[in-house]
Design a protein around this motif. Structure first.
Motif, PDB file in Angstrom:
ATOM      1  N   UNK A 268       0.847  -1.196   0.000  1.00 26.55           N
ATOM      2  CA  UNK A 268       0.000   0.000   0.000  1.00 26.55           C
ATOM      3  C   UNK A 268       0.885   1.249   0.000  1.00 26.55           C
ATOM      4  N   UNK A 269       1.988   1.181   0.759  1.00 31.51           N
ATOM      5  CA  UNK A 269       2.944   2.291   0.769  1.00 31.51           C
ATOM      6  C   UNK A 269       3.496   2.533  -0.632  1.00 31.51           C
ATOM      7  N   UNK A 270       3.828   1.425  -1.309  1.00 33.58           N
ATOM      8  CA  UNK A 270       4.349   1.532  -2.680  1.00 33.58           C
ATOM      9  C   UNK A 270       3.337   2.213  -3.597  1.00 33.58           C
ATOM     10  N   UNK A 271       2.077   1.748  -3.510  1.00 34.10           N
ATOM     11  CA  UNK A 271       1.055   2.300  -4.401  1.00 34.10           C
ATOM     12  C   UNK A 271       0.859   3.780  -4.104  1.00 34.10           C
ATOM     13  N   UNK A 272       0.850   4.130  -2.804  1.00 38.51           N
ATOM     14  CA  UNK A 272       0.675   5.534  -2.435  1.00 38.51           C
ATOM     15  C   UNK A 272       1.805   6.383  -3.004  1.00 38.51           C
ATOM     16  N   UNK A 273       3.033   5.889  -2.883  1.00 38.34           N
ATOM     17  CA  UNK A 273       4.171   6.661  -3.411  1.00 38.34           C
ATOM     18  C   UNK A 273       4.037   6.828  -4.916  1.00 38.34           C
ATOM     19  N   UNK A 274       3.620   5.756  -5.610  1.00 40.24           N
ATOM     20  CA  UNK A 274       3.544   5.838  -7.072  1.00 40.24           C
ATOM     21  C   UNK A 274       2.422   6.764  -7.537  1.00 40.24           C
ATOM     22  N   UNK A 275       1.344   6.857  -6.747  1.00 38.77           N
ATOM     23  CA  UNK A 275       0.277   7.775  -7.138  1.00 38.77           C
ATOM     24  C   UNK A 275       0.799   9.204  -7.070  1.00 38.77           C
ATOM     25  N   UNK A 276       1.585   9.494  -6.021  1.00 41.23           N
ATOM     26  CA  UNK A 276       2.106  10.850  -5.866  1.00 41.23           C
ATOM     27  C   UNK A 276       3.294  11.108  -6.786  1.00 41.23           C
ATOM     28  N   UNK A 277       4.160  10.117  -6.914  1.00 37.18           N
ATOM     29  CA  UNK A 277       5.343  10.278  -7.758  1.00 37.18           C
ATOM     30  C   UNK A 277       5.483   9.073  -8.674  1.00 37.18           C
ATOM     31  N   UNK A 278       4.917   9.133  -9.885  1.00 39.23           N
ATOM     32  CA  UNK A 278       4.890   7.956 -10.762  1.00 39.23           C
ATOM     33  C   UNK A 278       6.275   7.402 -11.097  1.00 39.23           C
ATOM     34  N   UNK A 279       7.318   8.157 -10.882  1.00 42.69           N
ATOM     35  CA  UNK A 279       8.655   7.644 -11.202  1.00 42.69           C
ATOM     36  C   UNK A 279       9.401   7.168  -9.974  1.00 42.69           C
ATOM     37  N   UNK A 280       8.732   7.092  -8.839  1.00 48.04           N
ATOM     38  CA  UNK A 280       9.415   6.673  -7.619  1.00 48.04           C
ATOM     39  C   UNK A 280      10.030   7.842  -6.889  1.00 48.04           C
ATOM     40  N   UNK A 281      10.574   7.567  -5.678  1.00 49.34           N
ATOM     41  CA  UNK A 281      11.084   8.652  -4.837  1.00 49.34           C
ATOM     42  C   UNK A 281      12.249   9.384  -5.480  1.00 49.34           C
ATOM     43  N   UNK A 282      13.217   8.609  -6.003  1.00 52.61           N
ATOM     44  CA  UNK A 282      14.406   9.230  -6.577  1.00 52.61           C
ATOM     45  C   UNK A 282      14.510   8.951  -8.069  1.00 52.61           C
ATOM     46  N   UNK A 283      13.377   8.690  -8.714  1.00 55.85           N
ATOM     47  CA  UNK A 283      13.406   8.348 -10.128  1.00 55.85           C
ATOM     48  C   UNK A 283      13.814   9.527 -10.982  1.00 55.85           C
TER      49      UNK A 283
END
Lengths: 287, 340
Positions: A268-283
């Motif tokens: 769920x954390x992963x999905x939340x991060x991807x919704x906010x930042x589709x390229x990941x945290x440091x993508x």
């Protein structure tokens, strides 16, 4: 209430995820290869250490080097015999090959070592530091130190050496680097073996801290993919932050909500991060 | 759709003939069997054909899902729970279940349209884990942990069920065929090949990706609901990763992005799953002394062999078994028929 012990275990499993994730990230970054069988290399690494320590009586921490070497050779075989031949086909073919490899590795491990859970016996068994209520096992500290040492070495290799430069070039544009005289075939082999070495080391550390059986490889792999995606593809910093975050989130959720929630909260954390930042945290930015 | 001209056209080209042949075979085969177990396996093949085809449609738009078991499970549980709690007849329930699955697919699709292929695979996989956790957490409603017996779908005997499943499956594959041949199918292909370029020529890629998601999850939910009523039992294990990877393996081994690939793939994989097990006793007696660590080596040796076989197949036939059949067909046509 958040217990410091839970956090510590989160960091421990997280740092093993970090090793696995960095290896996978290298392989994905340089070869654009999706290797879902990466966790099987971790499992094999743990078993190689088990055989070495019980068979030859070698210290578990020294057996890391043996397991890294053996798994590098396994990686070489896997790259040459299987992945090399599907590289450039559809990505789903690579997943298919990985699923075949998982079947092979899991069952070969069962045939050699049996299905029972095993644990590597550490020389520091039961020893550790006490900080008030918190008990800090030496093994966790050593595992953490080993991971840091390996990562420092890896960063040096990638950023300061010629091979590292060739790897970075190949990851950016493989055709252009071929024109610059880099033998990308060799770089691919080297990268895959490097990833396998990291998985082998992760396997030994895993086996010292957690009991293992032939089927432990599958879930860490998928989590590792989630981690490198959480951190951003191709980013080593991302893999480190992602791995620790994932490990802590999973352990906290298991401890507070119940063990079935561990994986769900982490994803769920992963999905939340991807919704906010589709390229990941440091993508990397851009398409 | 079914005018006389269209039917004539269907009979005239080879693909149409093969499709009609396949349908004829699937309708006649059960009449030749006396064995109930075989009928059970045939029905499983038919249900997995729907499931794998639904996954294949999504993959043809460049979105490889690794969590389709979530929709299989949602479909299965919805229809079963509706029948048990509200008394809704399963024949209606399966379509309600498919609709709910598509609605959830729509929500997941919205989060996924911005994501690149690998990111999407992880989100879908994560969703299947989350779905499984939620179903076991709300066990008072779902009864998922222990599982429960599901009511029959209209008829409880096997033969009518088989024919019903075949008809639904033919309808689904036909619908998917027309979708893939339509403008929408072309758009999916364009997105699969290069999303940036597809956007550049004016395709609304987000819209089409969402369409693919909704259609695919509708059929996946439908297959899950039929599966639950067929097994007469449903349990949390329907969300397993094996079920998520199954349609991928079926589509890739059959031929990714083709209409016949998942059909061929589901025949092969279901047969392997149910019949290869028969060689275990032989392997056990022949090779047992070599591996002292395990008491029953048969299954493990079989699975190693299966793994090697699958890897070799996909290395030799990267476009699946259907590519081999096509080559064979062209060979026959050019070499044999023309030389006459």
């Amino acid at each position: 209430m958040i217990d410091a012990t839970i956090l510590l275990w989160g960091v421990a499993i997280g740092s093993i995820y970090v090793l696995l994730a960095t290896g996978l990230n290298l392989i994905f970054g340089v070869m654009k290869l999706v290797n879902f069988a990466h966790g099987e290399l971790l499992m094999l690494g743990a078993y190689v250490s088990y055989s070495i320590t019980t068979g030859l009586g070698l210290d578990v921490y020294l057996s890391i080097f043996v397991s890294m070497g053996v798994i590098a050779l396994v990686g070489l075989g896997v790259e040459r015999l299987a992945f090399r031949r599907v590289l450039g086909a559809d990505k789903l073919n690579e997943i298919f090959v990985s699923l075949g490899l998982i079947l092979i590795f899991d069952n070969v491990a069962v045939l050699i070592w049996g299905e029972d859970s095993k644990l590597l016996t550490s020389p520091f068994k039961g020893m550790g530091l006490h900080f008030g209520d918190v008990f800090l096992r030496y093994d966790l500290l050593i595992a953490f130190a080993v991971v840091v040492a390996i990562l420092v070495g890896l960063l040096f290799l990638i950023n300061k050496t010629k091979v590292g430069m060739a790897m970075r070039a190949t990851s950016q544009k493989s055709q252009a680097s071929m024109l610059m005289g880099i033998n990308i075939e060799h770089i691919y082999i080297f990268t895959f073996m490097l990833g396998a070495v990291l998985a082998g080391a992760a396997g030994t550390l895993f086996g010292i801290i957690f009991p293992f059986n032939p089927y432990i490889g599958a879930l860490p792999t998928i989590k590792t993919f989630a981690i490198i995606i959480l951190g951003g593809l191709g980013s080593i910093k991302g893999a480190i932050v992602g791995g620790l975050l994932f490990g802590i989130a999973e352990n906290l959720a298991s401890a507070t909500l119940g063990s079935i929630w561990g994986d769900a909260v982490a994803f769920a954390l992963l999905i939340a991060v991807l919704i906010l930042r589709p390229k990941g945290l440091f993508g990397e930015k851009g398409d | 759709m079914f005018t006389k001209e269209n039917l004539l056209k269907l009979i005239k080209n080879t693909k149409g003939r093969l499709a009609l042949l396949a349908i004829a075979v699937s309708l006649v085969i059960p009449l030749l069997l006396s064995d109930n177990y075989m009928l059970h396996i045939l029905t499983l093949i038919v249900i997995f054909t729907i499931y794998a085809s639904s996954w294949n449609l999504l993959a043809s738009s460049g979105q490889g899902s690794l969590g389709h078991a979530a929709f299989l499970g949602i479909g299965g549980f919805t229809s079963s729970l509706l029948a048990i709690n509200l008394g809704i007849p399963p024949i209606v329930g399966i379509f309600l279940a498919a609709t709910l699955s598509a609605a959830i697919g729509f929500l997941i699709g919205i989060t996924c349209v911005r994501l690149k292929a690998w990111f999407l695979a992880m989100v879908t996989f994560g969703f299947s884990i989350i779905a499984s956790t939620l179903f076991s957490e709300f066990d008072e409603v779902t009864h998922a942990i222990l599982g429960f017996r599901t009511p029959p779908l209209l008829f409880s005997s096997r033969l009518p069920f088989y024919y019903f499943a075949v008809l639904i499956s033919i309808a689904c594959v036909a619908v998917l065929y027309f979708i893939m041949k339509s403008k929408m199918g072309l758009a999916f292909k364009a997105i699969h090949q290069n999303e940036a370029e597809a956007r550049m020529i004016g395709l609304n890629t987000a819209k089409y990706k969402l369409y693919a998601f909704v259609l695919s999850t509708f059929f996946a939910g439908l297959s899950g609901a039929i599966y639950a009523h067929f097994q007469r039992y449903i349990h949390i294990s329907i969300f397993s990763a094996d079920n998520s990877f199954m349609p991928l393996m079926m589509s890739v081994i059959g031929g990714l992005g083709t209409i016949e690939g998942p059909v061929i793939g589901s025949v092969i994989m279901v047969f392997i799953d149910h019949f290869l097990i028969n060689i275990d006793p032989f392997l056990n007696s022949a090779l047992s002394p070599l591996f002292p660590a395990v008491s029953n080596v048969g299954p493990n040796i079989r699975l190693v062999g299966l793994g090697i076989f699958l890897v070799i197949v996909v290395i030799l036939l990267p476009k699946g078994i259907t590519s081999l059949l096509r080559k064979l067909y062209y060979y026959v046509r050019t070499e044999i028929i023309q030389s006459e």
